[in-house]
Motif scaffolding. Structure first.
Motif, PDB file in Angstrom:
ATOM      1  N   LEU A 124     -18.585  -4.396  -4.105  1.00  0.00           N
ATOM      2  CA  LEU A 124     -17.318  -4.555  -4.823  1.00  0.00           C
ATOM      3  C   LEU A 124     -16.831  -6.002  -4.752  1.00  0.00           C
ATOM      4  O   LEU A 124     -16.345  -6.557  -5.747  1.00  0.00           O
ATOM      5  N   SER A 151      -9.983  -1.908  -3.291  1.00  0.00           N
ATOM      6  CA  SER A 151     -11.443  -1.803  -3.305  1.00  0.00           C
ATOM      7  C   SER A 151     -12.003  -1.537  -1.911  1.00  0.00           C
ATOM      8  O   SER A 151     -12.837  -0.641  -1.719  1.00  0.00           O
ATOM      9  N   VAL A 201     -10.388  -2.458 -10.553  1.00  0.00           N
ATOM     10  CA  VAL A 201     -11.315  -3.513 -10.981  1.00  0.00           C
ATOM     11  C   VAL A 201     -11.178  -3.778 -12.478  1.00  0.00           C
ATOM     12  O   VAL A 201     -11.211  -4.934 -12.928  1.00  0.00           O
TER      13      VAL A 201
END
Length: 283
Positions: A100, A5, A55
């Motif tokens: 994120l 991320s 994710v």
């Protein structure tokens, strides 16, 4: 997943602040604008896709991750339209990383399956990223940018494979390491061979459909990025040239392949049920 991320956020920020201006009027290469002019966009979108897949696997919430990816692409287009330049590098990176991180910390993990198509999507995107080209291939930033994007996507690929079962991780790691040495169609064939080897089942023969599906999808989406170019306020590609996006193509190809595979399974199930049903008694 956190590393993917943050790395994705960094590559995206560098792409929007530093690479994108190289593809627009005022850059040394703009006079040669034609196919693949907006190569920086594919670099950014590839890392967005990688982060979305990572994710989705970590939170086991594919829908939330997909919606987040769409919103990120929308933000990408908006920032591209503003053209902030290098001044946006650190703010964009920090904001993307913070968002994120907040998503990972605040969204509770679900109990659903993150989706069996995610490893395939990442694998095909990784192979395609290394084929990103510019009109001249002379920009010194091009090769490092697509290599960085490849690393992020390849890591997301391994994460998604591990989530689906450690048994296939070794084969997947070999494929991911071999892709840079034969990007493009050779890589696609390696990916299909790896899938067949990992599955070891006749049902895996459906992966052979990937090759014609990808070819037809590429032909159908040669101008798929043109509306996004307009939304970003960038000069359109010459009408004689295509406005192509490797990321849009891989996403569409996997969706088409999934639909075909589901359709074949449903048809096979109905055929099997009809064969197994006893004949109706006639009175």
């Amino acid at each position: 997943m956190v590393f993917v991320s943050w790395a994705g956020a960094a590559v995206w920020a560098y792409g929007i602040a530093v690479l994108q201006p190289l593809t627009e009027p005022g850059s040394p290469w703009w006079d040669n604008a034609e196919n693949n002019s907006y190569w920086a966009r594919d670099v950014r979108w590839s890392v967005i896709l990688a982060v979305v897949c990572a994710v989705a696997v970590a939170l086991r919430r594919t829908l939330i991750a997909a919606v987040g990816g769409v919103l990120w692409v929308a933000a990408d287009i908006m920032v591209d339209r503003i053209d902030p330049g290098r001044a946006a590098l650190w703010p964009a990176a920090l904001i993307a990383a913070a968002v994120l991180t907040a998503v990972v910390l605040l969204v509770r993990p679900g109990s659903g399956n993150p989706g069996g198509a995610l490893p395939l999507l990442c694998a095909l995107t990784a192979a395609a990223v290394l084929e990103i080209e510019s009109p001249t291939d002379s920009e010194p930033q091009l090769t490092p940018a697509r290599t960085a994007a490849y690393v992020v996507v390849a890591l997301a690929f391994l994460i998604s494979v591990q989530a689906s079962g450690r048994r296939n991780l070794a084969i997947s790691a070999v494929v991911a390491a071999a892709v840079p040495f034969a990007p493009g169609w050779p890589a696609v064939l390696m990916i299909v061979a790896g899938l067949l080897l990992a599955k070891r089942s006749w049902t895996a023969l459906g992966y052979l459909l990937l090759v014609p599906v990808i070819m037809l999808t590429m032909l159908a989406l040669l101008d798929a990025a043109r509306p996004f170019t307009a939304l970003a306020g960038n000069p359109s590609i010459n009408s004689a040239d295509s406005d192509f996006s490797v990321v849009l193509t891989t996403v569409a190809a996997v969706l088409v392949w999934q639909a075909l595979r589901t359709g074949l399974r449903v048809s096979a199930g109905r055929a099997g049920a009809t064969t197994a049903s006893p004949p109706a008694l006639r009175g």
